[in-house]
Structure formats: C-alpha cells, structure tokens
Enzyme design. Structure first.
Site: not given
Ligand code: GAR
Length: 203
Positions: A110, A112
């Site tokens: 994952n 984060h």
């Molecule tokens: C990203 O910043 C990712 O790190 C975060 O959501 C965003 C998704 O963007 N994930 C989390 O917060 C998980 N806990 P994306 O759909 O453009 O990749």
C-alpha cells in the site's frame, strides 16, 4: 515465471495507478506486469486510465454484495482468476480484514501519504492525512510504501520519502507535492523491488 502478475486496487483518481503504468512503459518496472485493475467504486477515474492502457478492469461493490465478507470473497475470486502474484493498493479506500490480508500474506503493498507512524491508521486517508499534518505543524511529511497486514497502515515498511512542508501550504497543495515528489516515485520502485523478489522465489 518471467514476470509477476500485478493487480492494482483503486477507488478514485488513480494518479498512483498512472505512475505504475508509466513505470512499466519506461522500464522502471521490469519484473512485473499490471494485469488487472479492480475498483470498489464504479465512478473511479482510475478505471478510465486502465482502459486507456489496455488493462483489464473489474468493479467490486460492497453495496451490491451486502457484507464485507462477500465483498472480500468476490475480490479474492477476481484476483485469483487473474493469477495475481502482487496486489497493490493505490488509493484504495477500504480497510481489508485479517482473513483477506492473511490469504495474501506478504503479497499486498500500500502507498500511504505520510511518514508512518505519523498520521496513519483508521480515519487517516486522502486529504485528511495532509489536513492533520498541517494542523499539527510538522515541517516534514512524505509518503510510505508498506506491506499490508491486519493492522491499518501497520505492516512492514518497504520505502519512505520525506517531503518538506512550505509556508502557506494547503492540504491540496501539500497532497500534490507529496504525490509528485514521493508517492509516484517510491510506489513504482517498491513494486519493482517486491516483484523481483517474487520472481526469484518462484524460479
Ligand atoms: C494518494 O495520495 C494515496 O496515497 C492516498 O490516497 C490518494 C489516492 O490518489 N491513499 C490513502 O490515503 C490510503 N490510506 P490516487 O487515486 O490519485 O492515486
């Protein structure tokens, strides 16, 4: 086995998925190949990105399946059907049970958007992570790629990259800088690292 089969789980915009697609094209990822993109949201723009890249997609909706157990059973079915070796959670906004994470032990990673163990765990996702970092007043944040186990954001860390916070940052501005400077770099690199280990293990 020449390459590990990668499945990417998404919920939203899919910029991290795009970084993985671009990394496979440019040769940063050579030990794995993205075979499937699974969304838990039928409106996820990530699905368009997958289609544009010619990657198979699946939509698995908890609302239709009725329970977390049924949702995870269906996820396992589509992932196994695609002979998945590595599952990448790239903006996947659903917490997976211990049954699921144990089923794919050391096979789920994952990304984060903070330096774990800061601003992580239940309730910390997307923009909320950056809001919390700015509210706390930290001067450095960043991103972490880690293995996924039964503890939200609690699995072994694979890579981290720090990003400086600047005067006047909003959650949106910080989110974009962390994506550009950290997430889109360490996610593909981590993916290659784990895929190369999987390929070695299987040969
Ligand atoms: C990203 O910043 C990712 O790190 C975060 O959501 C965003 C998704 O963007 N994930 C989390 O917060 C998980 N806990 P994306 O759909 O453009 O990749």
């Amino acid at each position: 086995m020449l390459k590990a089969n990668i499945a990417v789980l998404v919920s939203g915009g899919g910029t991290n998925l795009q970084a993985l697609i671009d990394a496979e094209r440019s040769g940063i990822i050579t030990s794995g190949s993205i075979k499937l993109v699974v969304a838990n949201n039928s409106k996820a723009y990530a699905l368009e990105r997958a289609k544009n890249a010619g990657i198979d997609t699946a939509i698995v909706l908890k609302s239709q399946l009725g329970s977390q157990e049924a949702f995870e059973r269906e996820l396992i079915r589509v992932l196994d059907e695609a002979n998945t070796d590595l599952i990448v959670l790239a903006g996947f906004m659903s917490i997976l049970s211990a049954d699921f994470t144990n089923h794919y032990k050391d096979r789920i990673i994952n990304v984060h958007p903070s330096l774990i163990p800061s601003f992580c765990g239940k309730g910390f996702y997307g923009l909320r992570v950056h809001e919390a970092a700015l509210e706390y007043g930290v001067k450095v944040s960043g991103a972490t790629v880690h293995f996924v186990n039964e503890i939200p954001d609690g699995g072994k860390i694979i890579m981290q990259k720090a990003v400086e916070i600047q005067e006047g940052d909003t959650p949106e501005v910080l989110q974009k800088r962390i994506m550009e400077q950290a997430e889109w770099k360490i996610l593909p690199l981590s993916c290659e690292k784990i895929c190369s280990l999987i390929v070695k293990e299987k040969n």
